[in-house]
Enzyme design. Structure first.
Site, PDB file in Angstrom:
ATOM      1  N   GLU A  49      -9.222  -4.997  -0.266  1.00 19.44           N
ATOM      2  CA  GLU A  49      -9.279  -6.458  -0.192  1.00 19.44           C
ATOM      3  C   GLU A  49      -9.212  -6.792   1.286  1.00 19.44           C
ATOM      4  O   GLU A  49      -8.261  -6.407   1.964  1.00 19.44           O
ATOM      5  CB  GLU A  49      -8.113  -7.112  -0.948  1.00 19.44           C
ATOM      6  CG  GLU A  49      -8.088  -6.828  -2.444  1.00 19.44           C
ATOM      7  CD  GLU A  49      -9.253  -7.435  -3.211  1.00 19.44           C
ATOM      8  OE1 GLU A  49      -9.920  -8.352  -2.696  1.00 19.44           O
ATOM      9  OE2 GLU A  49      -9.509  -6.964  -4.341  1.00 19.44           O
TER      10      GLU A  49
ATOM     11  N   CYS B 259      -5.542 -14.831   4.001  1.00 21.05           N
ATOM     12  CA  CYS B 259      -6.941 -14.402   3.850  1.00 21.05           C
ATOM     13  C   CYS B 259      -7.742 -15.507   3.183  1.00 21.05           C
ATOM     14  O   CYS B 259      -8.948 -15.610   3.369  1.00 21.05           O
ATOM     15  CB  CYS B 259      -7.004 -13.131   3.035  1.00 21.05           C
ATOM     16  SG  CYS B 259      -6.004 -13.238   1.559  1.00 21.05           S
TER      17      CYS B 259
HETATM   18  P1  NAD Z   1      -4.904  -4.987   9.622  1.00 14.90           P
HETATM   19  O1  NAD Z   1      -6.202  -4.505   9.080  1.00 14.90           O
HETATM   20  O2  NAD Z   1      -4.708  -5.011  11.078  1.00 14.90           O
HETATM   21  O3  NAD Z   1      -3.710  -4.080   9.045  1.00 14.90           O
HETATM   22  C1  NAD Z   1      -3.538  -3.896   7.658  1.00 14.90           C
HETATM   23  C2  NAD Z   1      -2.790  -2.588   7.437  1.00 14.90           C
HETATM   24  O4  NAD Z   1      -3.635  -1.518   7.851  1.00 14.90           O
HETATM   25  C3  NAD Z   1      -1.503  -2.470   8.258  1.00 14.90           C
HETATM   26  O5  NAD Z   1      -0.532  -1.795   7.490  1.00 14.90           O
HETATM   27  C4  NAD Z   1      -1.935  -1.606   9.425  1.00 14.90           C
HETATM   28  O6  NAD Z   1      -0.888  -0.874  10.002  1.00 14.90           O
HETATM   29  C5  NAD Z   1      -2.917  -0.678   8.751  1.00 14.90           C
HETATM   30  N1  NAD Z   1      -3.880   0.012   9.621  1.00 14.90           N
HETATM   31  C6  NAD Z   1      -4.363  -0.376  10.824  1.00 14.90           C
HETATM   32  N2  NAD Z   1      -5.219   0.567  11.293  1.00 14.90           N
HETATM   33  C7  NAD Z   1      -5.277   1.541  10.362  1.00 14.90           C
HETATM   34  C8  NAD Z   1      -5.992   2.778  10.240  1.00 14.90           C
HETATM   35  N3  NAD Z   1      -6.802   3.202  11.192  1.00 14.90           N
HETATM   36  N4  NAD Z   1      -5.825   3.495   9.118  1.00 14.90           N
HETATM   37  C9  NAD Z   1      -5.003   3.078   8.142  1.00 14.90           C
HETATM   38  N5  NAD Z   1      -4.293   1.943   8.200  1.00 14.90           N
HETATM   39  C10 NAD Z   1      -4.432   1.185   9.292  1.00 14.90           C
HETATM   40  O7  NAD Z   1      -4.627  -6.425   8.965  1.00 14.90           O
HETATM   41  P2  NAD Z   1      -3.413  -7.418   9.218  1.00 14.90           P
HETATM   42  O8  NAD Z   1      -3.537  -8.019  10.565  1.00 14.90           O
HETATM   43  O9  NAD Z   1      -2.125  -6.796   8.832  1.00 14.90           O
HETATM   44  O10 NAD Z   1      -3.720  -8.525   8.109  1.00 14.90           O
HETATM   45  C11 NAD Z   1      -4.666  -9.520   8.293  1.00 14.90           C
HETATM   46  C12 NAD Z   1      -5.974  -9.179   7.639  1.00 14.90           C
HETATM   47  O11 NAD Z   1      -5.787  -8.906   6.246  1.00 14.90           O
HETATM   48  C13 NAD Z   1      -6.949 -10.334   7.678  1.00 14.90           C
HETATM   49  O12 NAD Z   1      -8.235  -9.840   7.927  1.00 14.90           O
HETATM   50  C14 NAD Z   1      -6.842 -10.929   6.288  1.00 14.90           C
HETATM   51  O13 NAD Z   1      -7.941 -11.708   5.897  1.00 14.90           O
HETATM   52  C15 NAD Z   1      -6.685  -9.701   5.465  1.00 14.90           C
HETATM   53  N6  NAD Z   1      -6.106  -9.981   4.154  1.00 14.90           N
HETATM   54  C16 NAD Z   1      -6.901  -9.923   3.055  1.00 14.90           C
HETATM   55  C17 NAD Z   1      -6.387 -10.237   1.800  1.00 14.90           C
HETATM   56  C18 NAD Z   1      -7.223 -10.185   0.551  1.00 14.90           C
HETATM   57  O14 NAD Z   1      -6.667 -10.210  -0.545  1.00 14.90           O
HETATM   58  N7  NAD Z   1      -8.532 -10.112   0.646  1.00 14.90           N
HETATM   59  C19 NAD Z   1      -5.051 -10.602   1.695  1.00 14.90           C
HETATM   60  C20 NAD Z   1      -4.259 -10.643   2.848  1.00 14.90           C
HETATM   61  C21 NAD Z   1      -4.801 -10.324   4.076  1.00 14.90           C
END
Ligand code: NAD
Length: 526
Positions: free
Chosen positions: A289, A323
């Site tokens: 997501e 999001c």
């Molecule tokens: P992010 O992608 O920076 O991080 C999400 C998670 O991924 C964190 O735990 C982070 O540590 C981890 N991560 C980062 N790099 C990684 C890698 N190389 N391998 C594995 N894991 C890794 O996102 P964020 O800043 O925490 O959250 C915001 C984003 O999430 C926005 O884009 C938002 O739209 C999205 N979001 C989507 C939904 C949905 O249901 N579609 C819901 C909430 C947030």
């Protein structure tokens, strides 16, 4: 009130009929308790054991006041990731063998514990990610409802065991959905409890074991989820807690060969990276997501007060870091002026400040990176169009030590890239359109497809909106939030295009089945 007092009312993101005095008193008490726990050191939890890491700990600071250290959390390295995945593999077989009824009972117990601890959980989220009291409580309540809803899915489907047709009279045919094994569960900061709980809860009730990594910015909330599953009676190793960074712990986790599937919520960039790299020898389930760039459309026939209320709430609730947040608004040229005036009026009236305080609606953004993104967007908007409201960092008094930004509305030409890029900061891009055709075409231009909203009184416009908009979660005339506020069992939360990978979302009826694989069982009478 004690920490385990039973819930007396339920708060969603849009609750109105609540005894607010009682709510605030209980929140104040929980906040005081939680503040008494600041600054501690926390380990990882693998197979039920506290595990230290050789790496430097994550210092978890409040975005409202970066001088406040909430705790120090161990940062998993690839060694602890390996240990956790192995532990999960060992625990999974017995967990699957327990049967869905027993697993469901334990997961429902976890839902109950969330309800009992919801004030403490909400207070932690308010401190850790800057949620207002109501947003934080909505997150906790949603978490409990998600678990119950996913258990219900298994119960309604009889554990996904079903008798099939006979092709010959001597055969007995069954169809059984079975768990994959070990899921890596990687969560974002913005709904640190609800998304972590929803993703892991569905994987667990389906019979998988989970290795869970919360966002760097929200390890405390993540640890509380570990404690909930532990206290609910999940066996050691079935749910493992690894705080750590994305590039190190997260990357090592999904790349581990012992991981059978990934459930991830976060940015499109990280999600696509996982998707492209995950399946090498064979294809593994990859439930993603991802981001959004959600549009609200305001038509000529709209109730402009309802539209202004709905857009304000969805653009500036949680500082636009949902999001599902409204980050673009397309308004019919004949009503653009009065609508934008009403919008600015409402943005001006928002109560900004420390989100743990009563009645504050608008708190800080999550980190310095978000502040930099905001400043870049504002500079671009000043070059390309006009800032109608906000546009600056807020540093008065105690705000100086936090990441506070003004809720910002910019009027921009439709050609601006600020209509396409997910910023995840309180920046709303607005433009005039000539009619519905243009509004829908502009709304569909982005790579994302998560939520969308329209304000219109014309049935034919509403029908066309549903038919033509490229988004998984669509709302019409929603004054309490133009594009936000989905709830388990009510609004399935599915991202289209760059917002999701499977076409079936959390909060929806097809979610749990995605954590299972089908096995057809035929027995011929001897
Ligand atoms: P992010 O992608 O920076 O991080 C999400 C998670 O991924 C964190 O735990 C982070 O540590 C981890 N991560 C980062 N790099 C990684 C890698 N190389 N391998 C594995 N894991 C890794 O996102 P964020 O800043 O925490 O959250 C915001 C984003 O999430 C926005 O884009 C938002 O739209 C999205 N979001 C989507 C939904 C949905 O249901 N579609 C819901 C909430 C947030």
């Amino acid at each position: 009130m004690t920490a385990t007092a039973p819930a007396q009312f339920k708060i969603t993101y849009t609750s109105a009929d609540v005894d607010w005095e009682l709510f605030h008193r209980q929140f104040d008490a929980a906040l005081a308790r939680v503040r008494g726990q600041l600054g501690r050191d926390y380990p990882l939890y693998i197979a039920g054991e506290a595990v230290r890491s050789a790496a430097e700990s994550i210092v978890d600071r409040s975005p409202s006041d970066t001088a406040v250290v909430l705790g120090r959390f161990a940062a998993a390295t690839h060694q602890e990731v390996d240990r956790a995945v192995r532990a999960a593999r060992v625990a999974q077989a017995a967990w699957a063998h327990r049967g869905w009824r027993e697993r469901g009972a334990l997961v429902r117990r976890a839902a109950q514990l969330i309800r009992e601890r919801k004030f403490e959980l909400a207070a932690i989220m308010s401190l850790e990610v800057g949620k207002s009291r109501v947003e934080a409580m909505g997150d906790a309540e949603e978490s409990a409802d998600l678990l119950d809803y996913y258990c219900q899915q298994l119960e309604d489907a009889n554990g996904f065991v079903r008798q099939m047709a006979k092709v010959t009279p001597v055969e007995h045919n069954m169809d059984v959905l079975r768990p994959y094994g070990v899921f890596a569960c990687i969560a974002p900061f913005n709904f640190p409890l609800a998304l972590s709980t929803g993703m892991s809860g569905a994987a667990l009730v389906a019979g998988n074991a989970v290795v869970y990594k919360p966002a760097e910015e929200a390890p405390w909330t993540g640890l509380k989820l570990y404690e909930i599953y532990r206290d609910a009676g999940l066996p050691p190793g079935v749910f493992n807690f690894l705080s750590g960074s994305g590039p190190e712990a997260g990357e090592a986790l999904w790349r581990h060969p012992g991981v059978d599937g990934v459930v991830f919520t976060g940015s499109k960039a990280v999600g696509l990276r996982i998707y492209r790299g995950l399946s090498t020898g064979w294809i593994k389930p990859c439930l993603l997501e991802m981001g959004g760039k959600n549009a609200a459309i305001v038509m000529e026939s709209a109730d402009l007060d309802a539209a202004a209320d709905g857009v304000t709430r969805s653009a500036f609730g949680l500082q636009n870091q949902k999001c599902s947040a409204t980050s673009r608004v397309y308004v019919h040229e004949r009503v653009a002026r009065p609508f934008l005036e009403k919008l600015v009026e409402r943005a001006t009236a928002l109560r900004i400040g420390d989100p743990t305080e009563r009645d504050v609606f608008f708190g800080p953004v999550i980190n310095a990176r978000a502040v930099a993104t905001f400043e870049r967007a504002v500079a671009q908007a000043r070059r390309e169009g006009a800032i109608l409201h906000g546009g600056q960092r807020l540093t008065d008094g105690s705000l100086e030590r936090g990441y506070f930004l003004a809720p910002t509305i910019a009027r921009l030409p439709l050609s601006s890239s600020l209509f396409l890029e997910e910023l995840f900061v309180p920046f709303l891009a607005a433009a005039e359109v000539a009619g519905l055709d243009q509004a829908i075409a502009e709304a569909n231009k982005v790579e994302y497809g998560l939520t969308a909203g329209i304000f219109s009184k014309r049935p034919e416009e509403i029908e066309r909106f549903f038919d033509e908009i490229e988004a998984g979660v669509c709302y019409v005339n929603k004054r309490t939030g133009a594009t936000t506020g989905a709830w388990p069992g009510a609004q399935p939360f599915t991202g289209w295009k760059g917002s999701g990978s499977t076409g079936k979302g959390g909060c929806g009826p097809y979610y749990v089945a995605q954590f299972l694989r089908e096995q057809s069982r035929t027995v011929i009478e001897a």
